[in-house]
Write a protein that holds these residues in place. Structure first.
Motif, PDB file in Angstrom:
ATOM      1  N   TYR A 194       0.977  -1.295   0.143  1.00  0.00           N
ATOM      2  CA  TYR A 194       0.111  -0.410   0.028  1.00  0.00           C
ATOM      3  C   TYR A 194       0.951   1.042  -0.152  1.00  0.00           C
ATOM      4  O   TYR A 194       1.846   1.479   1.134  1.00  0.00           O
ATOM      5  CB  TYR A 194      -0.647  -0.087   1.399  1.00  0.00           C
ATOM      6  CG  TYR A 194      -1.630  -0.995   0.852  1.00  0.00           C
ATOM      7  CD1 TYR A 194      -3.010  -0.992   1.040  1.00  0.00           C
ATOM      8  CD2 TYR A 194      -1.276  -2.102   2.021  1.00  0.00           C
ATOM      9  CE1 TYR A 194      -3.628  -2.324   0.589  1.00  0.00           C
ATOM     10  CE2 TYR A 194      -2.774  -3.566   2.751  1.00  0.00           C
ATOM     11  CZ  TYR A 194      -3.729  -3.080   1.840  1.00  0.00           C
ATOM     12  OH  TYR A 194      -4.623  -3.855   2.310  1.00  0.00           O
ATOM     13  N   ASN A 204       4.048   1.515   2.410  1.00  0.00           N
ATOM     14  CA  ASN A 204       4.144   0.466   3.266  1.00  0.00           C
ATOM     15  C   ASN A 204       3.350  -0.805   2.210  1.00  0.00           C
ATOM     16  O   ASN A 204       2.507  -1.390   2.451  1.00  0.00           O
ATOM     17  CB  ASN A 204       2.614   0.442   3.656  1.00  0.00           C
ATOM     18  CG  ASN A 204       2.556  -0.514   5.430  1.00  0.00           C
ATOM     19  OD1 ASN A 204       2.990  -1.107   5.888  1.00  0.00           O
ATOM     20  ND2 ASN A 204       1.174  -0.985   5.669  1.00  0.00           N
ATOM     21  N   ALA A 223       2.247  -4.781   2.891  1.00  0.00           N
ATOM     22  CA  ALA A 223       1.460  -5.135   4.135  1.00  0.00           C
ATOM     23  C   ALA A 223       1.948  -6.773   3.819  1.00  0.00           C
ATOM     24  O   ALA A 223       1.723  -7.365   5.126  1.00  0.00           O
ATOM     25  CB  ALA A 223       0.096  -4.683   3.563  1.00  0.00           C
ATOM     26  N   PRO A 276      -1.217 -10.980  15.155  1.00  0.00           N
ATOM     27  CA  PRO A 276      -2.069 -10.181  15.687  1.00  0.00           C
ATOM     28  C   PRO A 276      -2.723  -8.758  14.564  1.00  0.00           C
ATOM     29  O   PRO A 276      -2.632  -9.128  13.472  1.00  0.00           O
ATOM     30  CB  PRO A 276      -0.693  -9.354  16.086  1.00  0.00           C
ATOM     31  CG  PRO A 276      -0.031  -9.823  15.461  1.00  0.00           C
ATOM     32  CD  PRO A 276       0.283 -11.066  14.993  1.00  0.00           C
ATOM     33  N   ASN A 277      -2.581  -7.813  15.452  1.00  0.00           N
ATOM     34  CA  ASN A 277      -3.570  -6.472  14.675  1.00  0.00           C
ATOM     35  C   ASN A 277      -2.861  -6.054  13.600  1.00  0.00           C
ATOM     36  O   ASN A 277      -1.516  -5.828  13.844  1.00  0.00           O
ATOM     37  CB  ASN A 277      -4.359  -5.337  15.239  1.00  0.00           C
ATOM     38  CG  ASN A 277      -4.687  -6.007  16.221  1.00  0.00           C
ATOM     39  OD1 ASN A 277      -5.089  -5.679  17.616  1.00  0.00           O
ATOM     40  ND2 ASN A 277      -6.146  -6.200  15.198  1.00  0.00           N
ATOM     41  N   GLY A 278      -2.990  -6.016  12.438  1.00  0.00           N
ATOM     42  CA  GLY A 278      -2.024  -5.546  11.100  1.00  0.00           C
ATOM     43  C   GLY A 278      -1.088  -6.765  10.489  1.00  0.00           C
ATOM     44  O   GLY A 278      -0.174  -6.480   9.341  1.00  0.00           O
ATOM     45  N   ALA A 279      -1.169  -7.673  10.905  1.00  0.00           N
ATOM     46  CA  ALA A 279      -0.669  -9.143  10.712  1.00  0.00           C
ATOM     47  C   ALA A 279      -0.243  -9.223   9.085  1.00  0.00           C
ATOM     48  O   ALA A 279       0.635  -9.131   8.482  1.00  0.00           O
ATOM     49  CB  ALA A 279      -0.941 -10.289  11.083  1.00  0.00           C
ATOM     50  N   GLY A 280      -1.877  -9.126   8.085  1.00  0.00           N
ATOM     51  CA  GLY A 280      -2.047  -8.887   6.606  1.00  0.00           C
ATOM     52  C   GLY A 280      -2.932 -10.356   6.476  1.00  0.00           C
ATOM     53  O   GLY A 280      -3.671 -10.444   4.727  1.00  0.00           O
ATOM     54  N   LYS A 281      -3.739 -10.657   7.721  1.00  0.00           N
ATOM     55  CA  LYS A 281      -4.928 -11.493   7.450  1.00  0.00           C
ATOM     56  C   LYS A 281      -5.991 -11.120   6.774  1.00  0.00           C
ATOM     57  O   LYS A 281      -6.392 -11.449   5.414  1.00  0.00           O
ATOM     58  CB  LYS A 281      -5.663 -12.284   8.706  1.00  0.00           C
ATOM     59  CG  LYS A 281      -4.720 -12.588   9.922  1.00  0.00           C
ATOM     60  CD  LYS A 281      -5.078 -12.608  10.750  1.00  0.00           C
ATOM     61  CE  LYS A 281      -5.689 -11.434  11.586  1.00  0.00           C
ATOM     62  NZ  LYS A 281      -4.649 -10.269  11.889  1.00  0.00           N
ATOM     63  N   THR A 282      -6.489  -9.667   7.004  1.00  0.00           N
ATOM     64  CA  THR A 282      -7.272  -8.761   5.805  1.00  0.00           C
ATOM     65  C   THR A 282      -7.068  -9.541   4.297  1.00  0.00           C
ATOM     66  O   THR A 282      -7.591  -9.476   3.063  1.00  0.00           O
ATOM     67  CB  THR A 282      -7.701  -7.624   6.798  1.00  0.00           C
ATOM     68  OG1 THR A 282      -8.667  -8.128   8.186  1.00  0.00           O
ATOM     69  CG2 THR A 282      -8.976  -7.189   5.701  1.00  0.00           C
ATOM     70  N   THR A 283      -5.840  -8.659   4.194  1.00  0.00           N
ATOM     71  CA  THR A 283      -5.380  -8.042   3.029  1.00  0.00           C
ATOM     72  C   THR A 283      -4.969  -9.404   2.019  1.00  0.00           C
ATOM     73  O   THR A 283      -5.448  -9.767   1.165  1.00  0.00           O
ATOM     74  CB  THR A 283      -3.438  -6.980   3.574  1.00  0.00           C
ATOM     75  OG1 THR A 283      -3.688  -6.389   3.706  1.00  0.00           O
ATOM     76  CG2 THR A 283      -3.024  -7.256   1.455  1.00  0.00           C
ATOM     77  N   GLU A 309     -12.402 -13.251  10.644  1.00  0.00           N
ATOM     78  CA  GLU A 309     -12.179 -12.565  12.254  1.00  0.00           C
ATOM     79  C   GLU A 309     -14.100 -13.521  12.517  1.00  0.00           C
ATOM     80  O   GLU A 309     -14.820 -12.792  12.615  1.00  0.00           O
ATOM     81  CB  GLU A 309     -12.474 -12.216  13.169  1.00  0.00           C
ATOM     82  CG  GLU A 309     -11.254 -11.249  11.882  1.00  0.00           C
ATOM     83  CD  GLU A 309     -10.025 -11.014  13.497  1.00  0.00           C
ATOM     84  OE1 GLU A 309     -10.182 -11.887  14.075  1.00  0.00           O
ATOM     85  OE2 GLU A 309      -9.008 -10.564  12.625  1.00  0.00           O
ATOM     86  N   HIS A 331      -7.374 -13.758  15.537  1.00  0.00           N
ATOM     87  CA  HIS A 331      -6.283 -13.024  16.808  1.00  0.00           C
ATOM     88  C   HIS A 331      -5.296 -14.306  17.309  1.00  0.00           C
ATOM     89  O   HIS A 331      -4.398 -14.402  17.721  1.00  0.00           O
ATOM     90  CB  HIS A 331      -6.490 -12.208  17.214  1.00  0.00           C
ATOM     91  CG  HIS A 331      -7.240 -11.070  16.765  1.00  0.00           C
ATOM     92  ND1 HIS A 331      -8.073  -9.826  16.507  1.00  0.00           N
ATOM     93  CD2 HIS A 331      -6.465  -9.894  15.862  1.00  0.00           C
ATOM     94  CE1 HIS A 331      -8.325  -9.062  16.227  1.00  0.00           C
ATOM     95  NE2 HIS A 331      -7.599  -9.253  15.414  1.00  0.00           N
TER      96      HIS A 331
HETATM   97  N1  LIG Z   1      -6.359   0.577   2.693  1.00  0.00           N
HETATM   98  C1  LIG Z   1      -5.155   0.277   3.371  1.00  0.00           C
HETATM   99  N2  LIG Z   1      -4.149   1.534   2.787  1.00  0.00           N
HETATM  100  C2  LIG Z   1      -2.641   1.194   3.321  1.00  0.00           C
HETATM  101  N3  LIG Z   1      -2.670   0.769   4.104  1.00  0.00           N
HETATM  102  C3  LIG Z   1      -3.571  -0.402   4.687  1.00  0.00           C
HETATM  103  C4  LIG Z   1      -4.922  -0.799   3.827  1.00  0.00           C
HETATM  104  N4  LIG Z   1      -5.126  -2.116   4.336  1.00  0.00           N
HETATM  105  C5  LIG Z   1      -4.452  -2.520   5.210  1.00  0.00           C
HETATM  106  N5  LIG Z   1      -3.124  -1.706   5.367  1.00  0.00           N
HETATM  107  C6  LIG Z   1      -2.391  -1.926   6.157  1.00  0.00           C
HETATM  108  O1  LIG Z   1      -1.829  -2.865   5.946  1.00  0.00           O
HETATM  109  C7  LIG Z   1      -1.023  -4.067   6.635  1.00  0.00           C
HETATM  110  C8  LIG Z   1      -1.921  -5.191   7.758  1.00  0.00           C
HETATM  111  O2  LIG Z   1      -3.705  -4.930   7.440  1.00  0.00           O
HETATM  112  P1  LIG Z   1      -4.416  -6.441   7.469  1.00  0.00           P
HETATM  113  O3  LIG Z   1      -5.635  -5.110   7.576  1.00  0.00           O
HETATM  114  O4  LIG Z   1      -4.641  -6.830   6.263  1.00  0.00           O
HETATM  115  O5  LIG Z   1      -4.024  -6.340   8.848  1.00  0.00           O
HETATM  116  P2  LIG Z   1      -4.885  -8.139   9.632  1.00  0.00           P
HETATM  117  O6  LIG Z   1      -4.066  -8.987   9.885  1.00  0.00           O
HETATM  118  O7  LIG Z   1      -5.944  -8.199   9.131  1.00  0.00           O
HETATM  119  O8  LIG Z   1      -5.378  -7.046  11.226  1.00  0.00           O
HETATM  120  P3  LIG Z   1      -6.673  -7.301  12.013  1.00  0.00           P
HETATM  121  O9  LIG Z   1      -6.436  -7.680  12.845  1.00  0.00           O
HETATM  122  O10 LIG Z   1      -6.067  -5.674  12.807  1.00  0.00           O
HETATM  123  O11 LIG Z   1      -7.823  -6.882  11.341  1.00  0.00           O
HETATM  124  C9  LIG Z   1      -1.458  -3.037   8.496  1.00  0.00           C
HETATM  125  O12 LIG Z   1      -0.270  -2.389   8.194  1.00  0.00           O
HETATM  126  C10 LIG Z   1      -1.814  -2.254   7.888  1.00  0.00           C
HETATM  127  O13 LIG Z   1      -1.755  -0.913   8.310  1.00  0.00           O
END
Ligand SMILES: Nc1ncnc2c1ncn2[C@@H]1O[C@H](COP(=O)(O)OP(=O)(O)OP(=O)(O)O)[C@@H](O)[C@H]1O
Length: 328
Positions: free
Chosen positions: A18, A21, A23, A42-49, A160, A192
């Motif tokens: 992104y 950054n 991800a 954990p939060n921000g690990a990249g699961k949703t991505t 989740e 998580h």
């Molecule tokens: N649209 C976006 N623009 C910029 N950075 C993003 C975007 N979406 C996610 N990120 C970044 O990508 C990284 C991974 O985020 P992601 O949401 O995939 O993590 P996650 O494991 O699902 O976290 P959570 O458990 O908090 O949902 C993080 O650093 C987040 O800040």
């Protein structure tokens, strides 16, 4: 890409940036068809991505991916109908009733067996006659789960899924996952914490800062976990027990743990397979033996704490970083 036909999801060197950054730093995944696979981190690990890439909501910056044998970018609506997706953040602010909203989703996701929606709503305990926006967070989550499950997709991608669900509903959800697996469907879910996936997932990947730091079956994690043991032997065997424990590889922290009438107890930490331990102590006059259930969550939290800076300094590993290597 080297893919096997029995894989529901395959990724190789998957990278998502992104802007500045990064991800995901090169994720390799193989999710066999008919399996339940958990991704935790954990939060921000990249699961949703990762999940959004599979659904073609996002496009990768580099790397390859296959979902149900197709490239998401090319699969279009036909591929999308074969997948049930529960997004991590559900935005259900609509005035329409649950039943109408699900009917609308069904037009997009494809044929839904008559009665399937009501059966799911009964199981999860949600009133489909209420405007969706008036529902609690947990009840909105149930609507999300129904739309993911209702067309019995080949692949369920659930971000989740137990968020906001009470323990009884979570149990029902676990039953739904077991049935999906028995039905030959593949499930990819994120959380998580391990406790949410360990009852249902066969295999897990631990994601941290966009890298897979561990890949294992839940059974292998359990086998490798540190356990606390308590061994009680007849007094006459006290010295032999101490010597046996001290000499056993993988046993540490041997300490006296209280004497009973004619018995002596020891506690210890076992960092090896239980089998070797049991065979070694079998020579003794054992009065009692307790091997505690390992705390897998503790193990996973240790991975969360792993400092990846050293890896980053050493340069990105396009194949994905697996600290201890893949274990099956
Ligand atoms: N649209 C976006 N623009 C910029 N950075 C993003 C975007 N979406 C996610 N990120 C970044 O990508 C990284 C991974 O985020 P992601 O949401 O995939 O993590 P996650 O494991 O699902 O976290 P959570 O458990 O908090 O949902 C993080 O650093 C987040 O800040």
């Amino acid at each position: 890409m080297d893919t096997t036909t029995d894989a529901a999801v395959t990724t190789r060197g998957l990278v998502k940036r992104y802007g500045a950054n990064t991800a995901l730093h090169g994720i390799d995944l193989d999710i066999p068809r008919g399996s339940v696979f958990g991704m935790i981190g954990p939060n921000g690990a990249g699961k949703t991505t990762t999940m959004r890439l599979l659904l073609d909501i996002l496009r990768p910056s580099a790397g390859e991916l296959r979902v149900l044998g197709e490239t998401p970018r090319l699969g279009g609506a036909a591929l999308r109908r074969r997948i049930g997706y529960l997004p991590g953040e559900l935005h259900l602010a609509t005035r329409v009733k649950g039943r109408e909203l699900l009917a609308h989703y069904a037009e997009i996701s494809g044929p839904v067996r008559p009665g399937a929606v009501d059966a799911l709503a009964d199981r999860l305990g949600v009133d489909l006659g209420r405007p969706v926006r008036s529902l609690s967070k947990g009840n909105k989550q149930k609507i999300g789960l129904i739309q993911a499950f209702m067309h019995e997709p080949e692949l369920l991608v659930l971000d989740e899924p137990t968020s906001g669900l009470d323990p009884l509903v979570q149990q029902e959800f676990h039953a739904m996952l077991h049935e999906a697996k028995a039905n030959g469907q593949t499930v990819f879910l994120s959380s998580h914490v391990l406790s949410e996936v360990q009852q249902t997932a066969h295999e897990i990947a631990i994601l941290k800062q966009g890298r897979i730091v561990e890949r294992s079956t839940v059974a292998a994690l359990r086998e490798d976990a540190v356990r606390h043991v308590r061994l009680v032997v007849a007094e006459a065997d006290a010295a032999a027990a101490r010597a046996t424990l001290d000499a056993l590889p993988g046993v540490s922290g041997v300490a006296p743990a209280g004497d009973g009438p004619g018995t002596v107890a020891f506690s210890a930490t076992l960092d090896a397979h239980v089998d070797a331990f049991v065979k070694a102590v079998a020579r003794l006059d054992v009065v009692d033996l307790t091997v505690e259930e390992p705390d897998l969550e503790e193990m996973v939290l240790a991975y969360y704490g792993t400092d990846l800076t050293a890896d980053a300094d050493a340069g990105d590993d396009a194949e994905g970083t697996t600290r201890k290597g893949a274990r099956r």
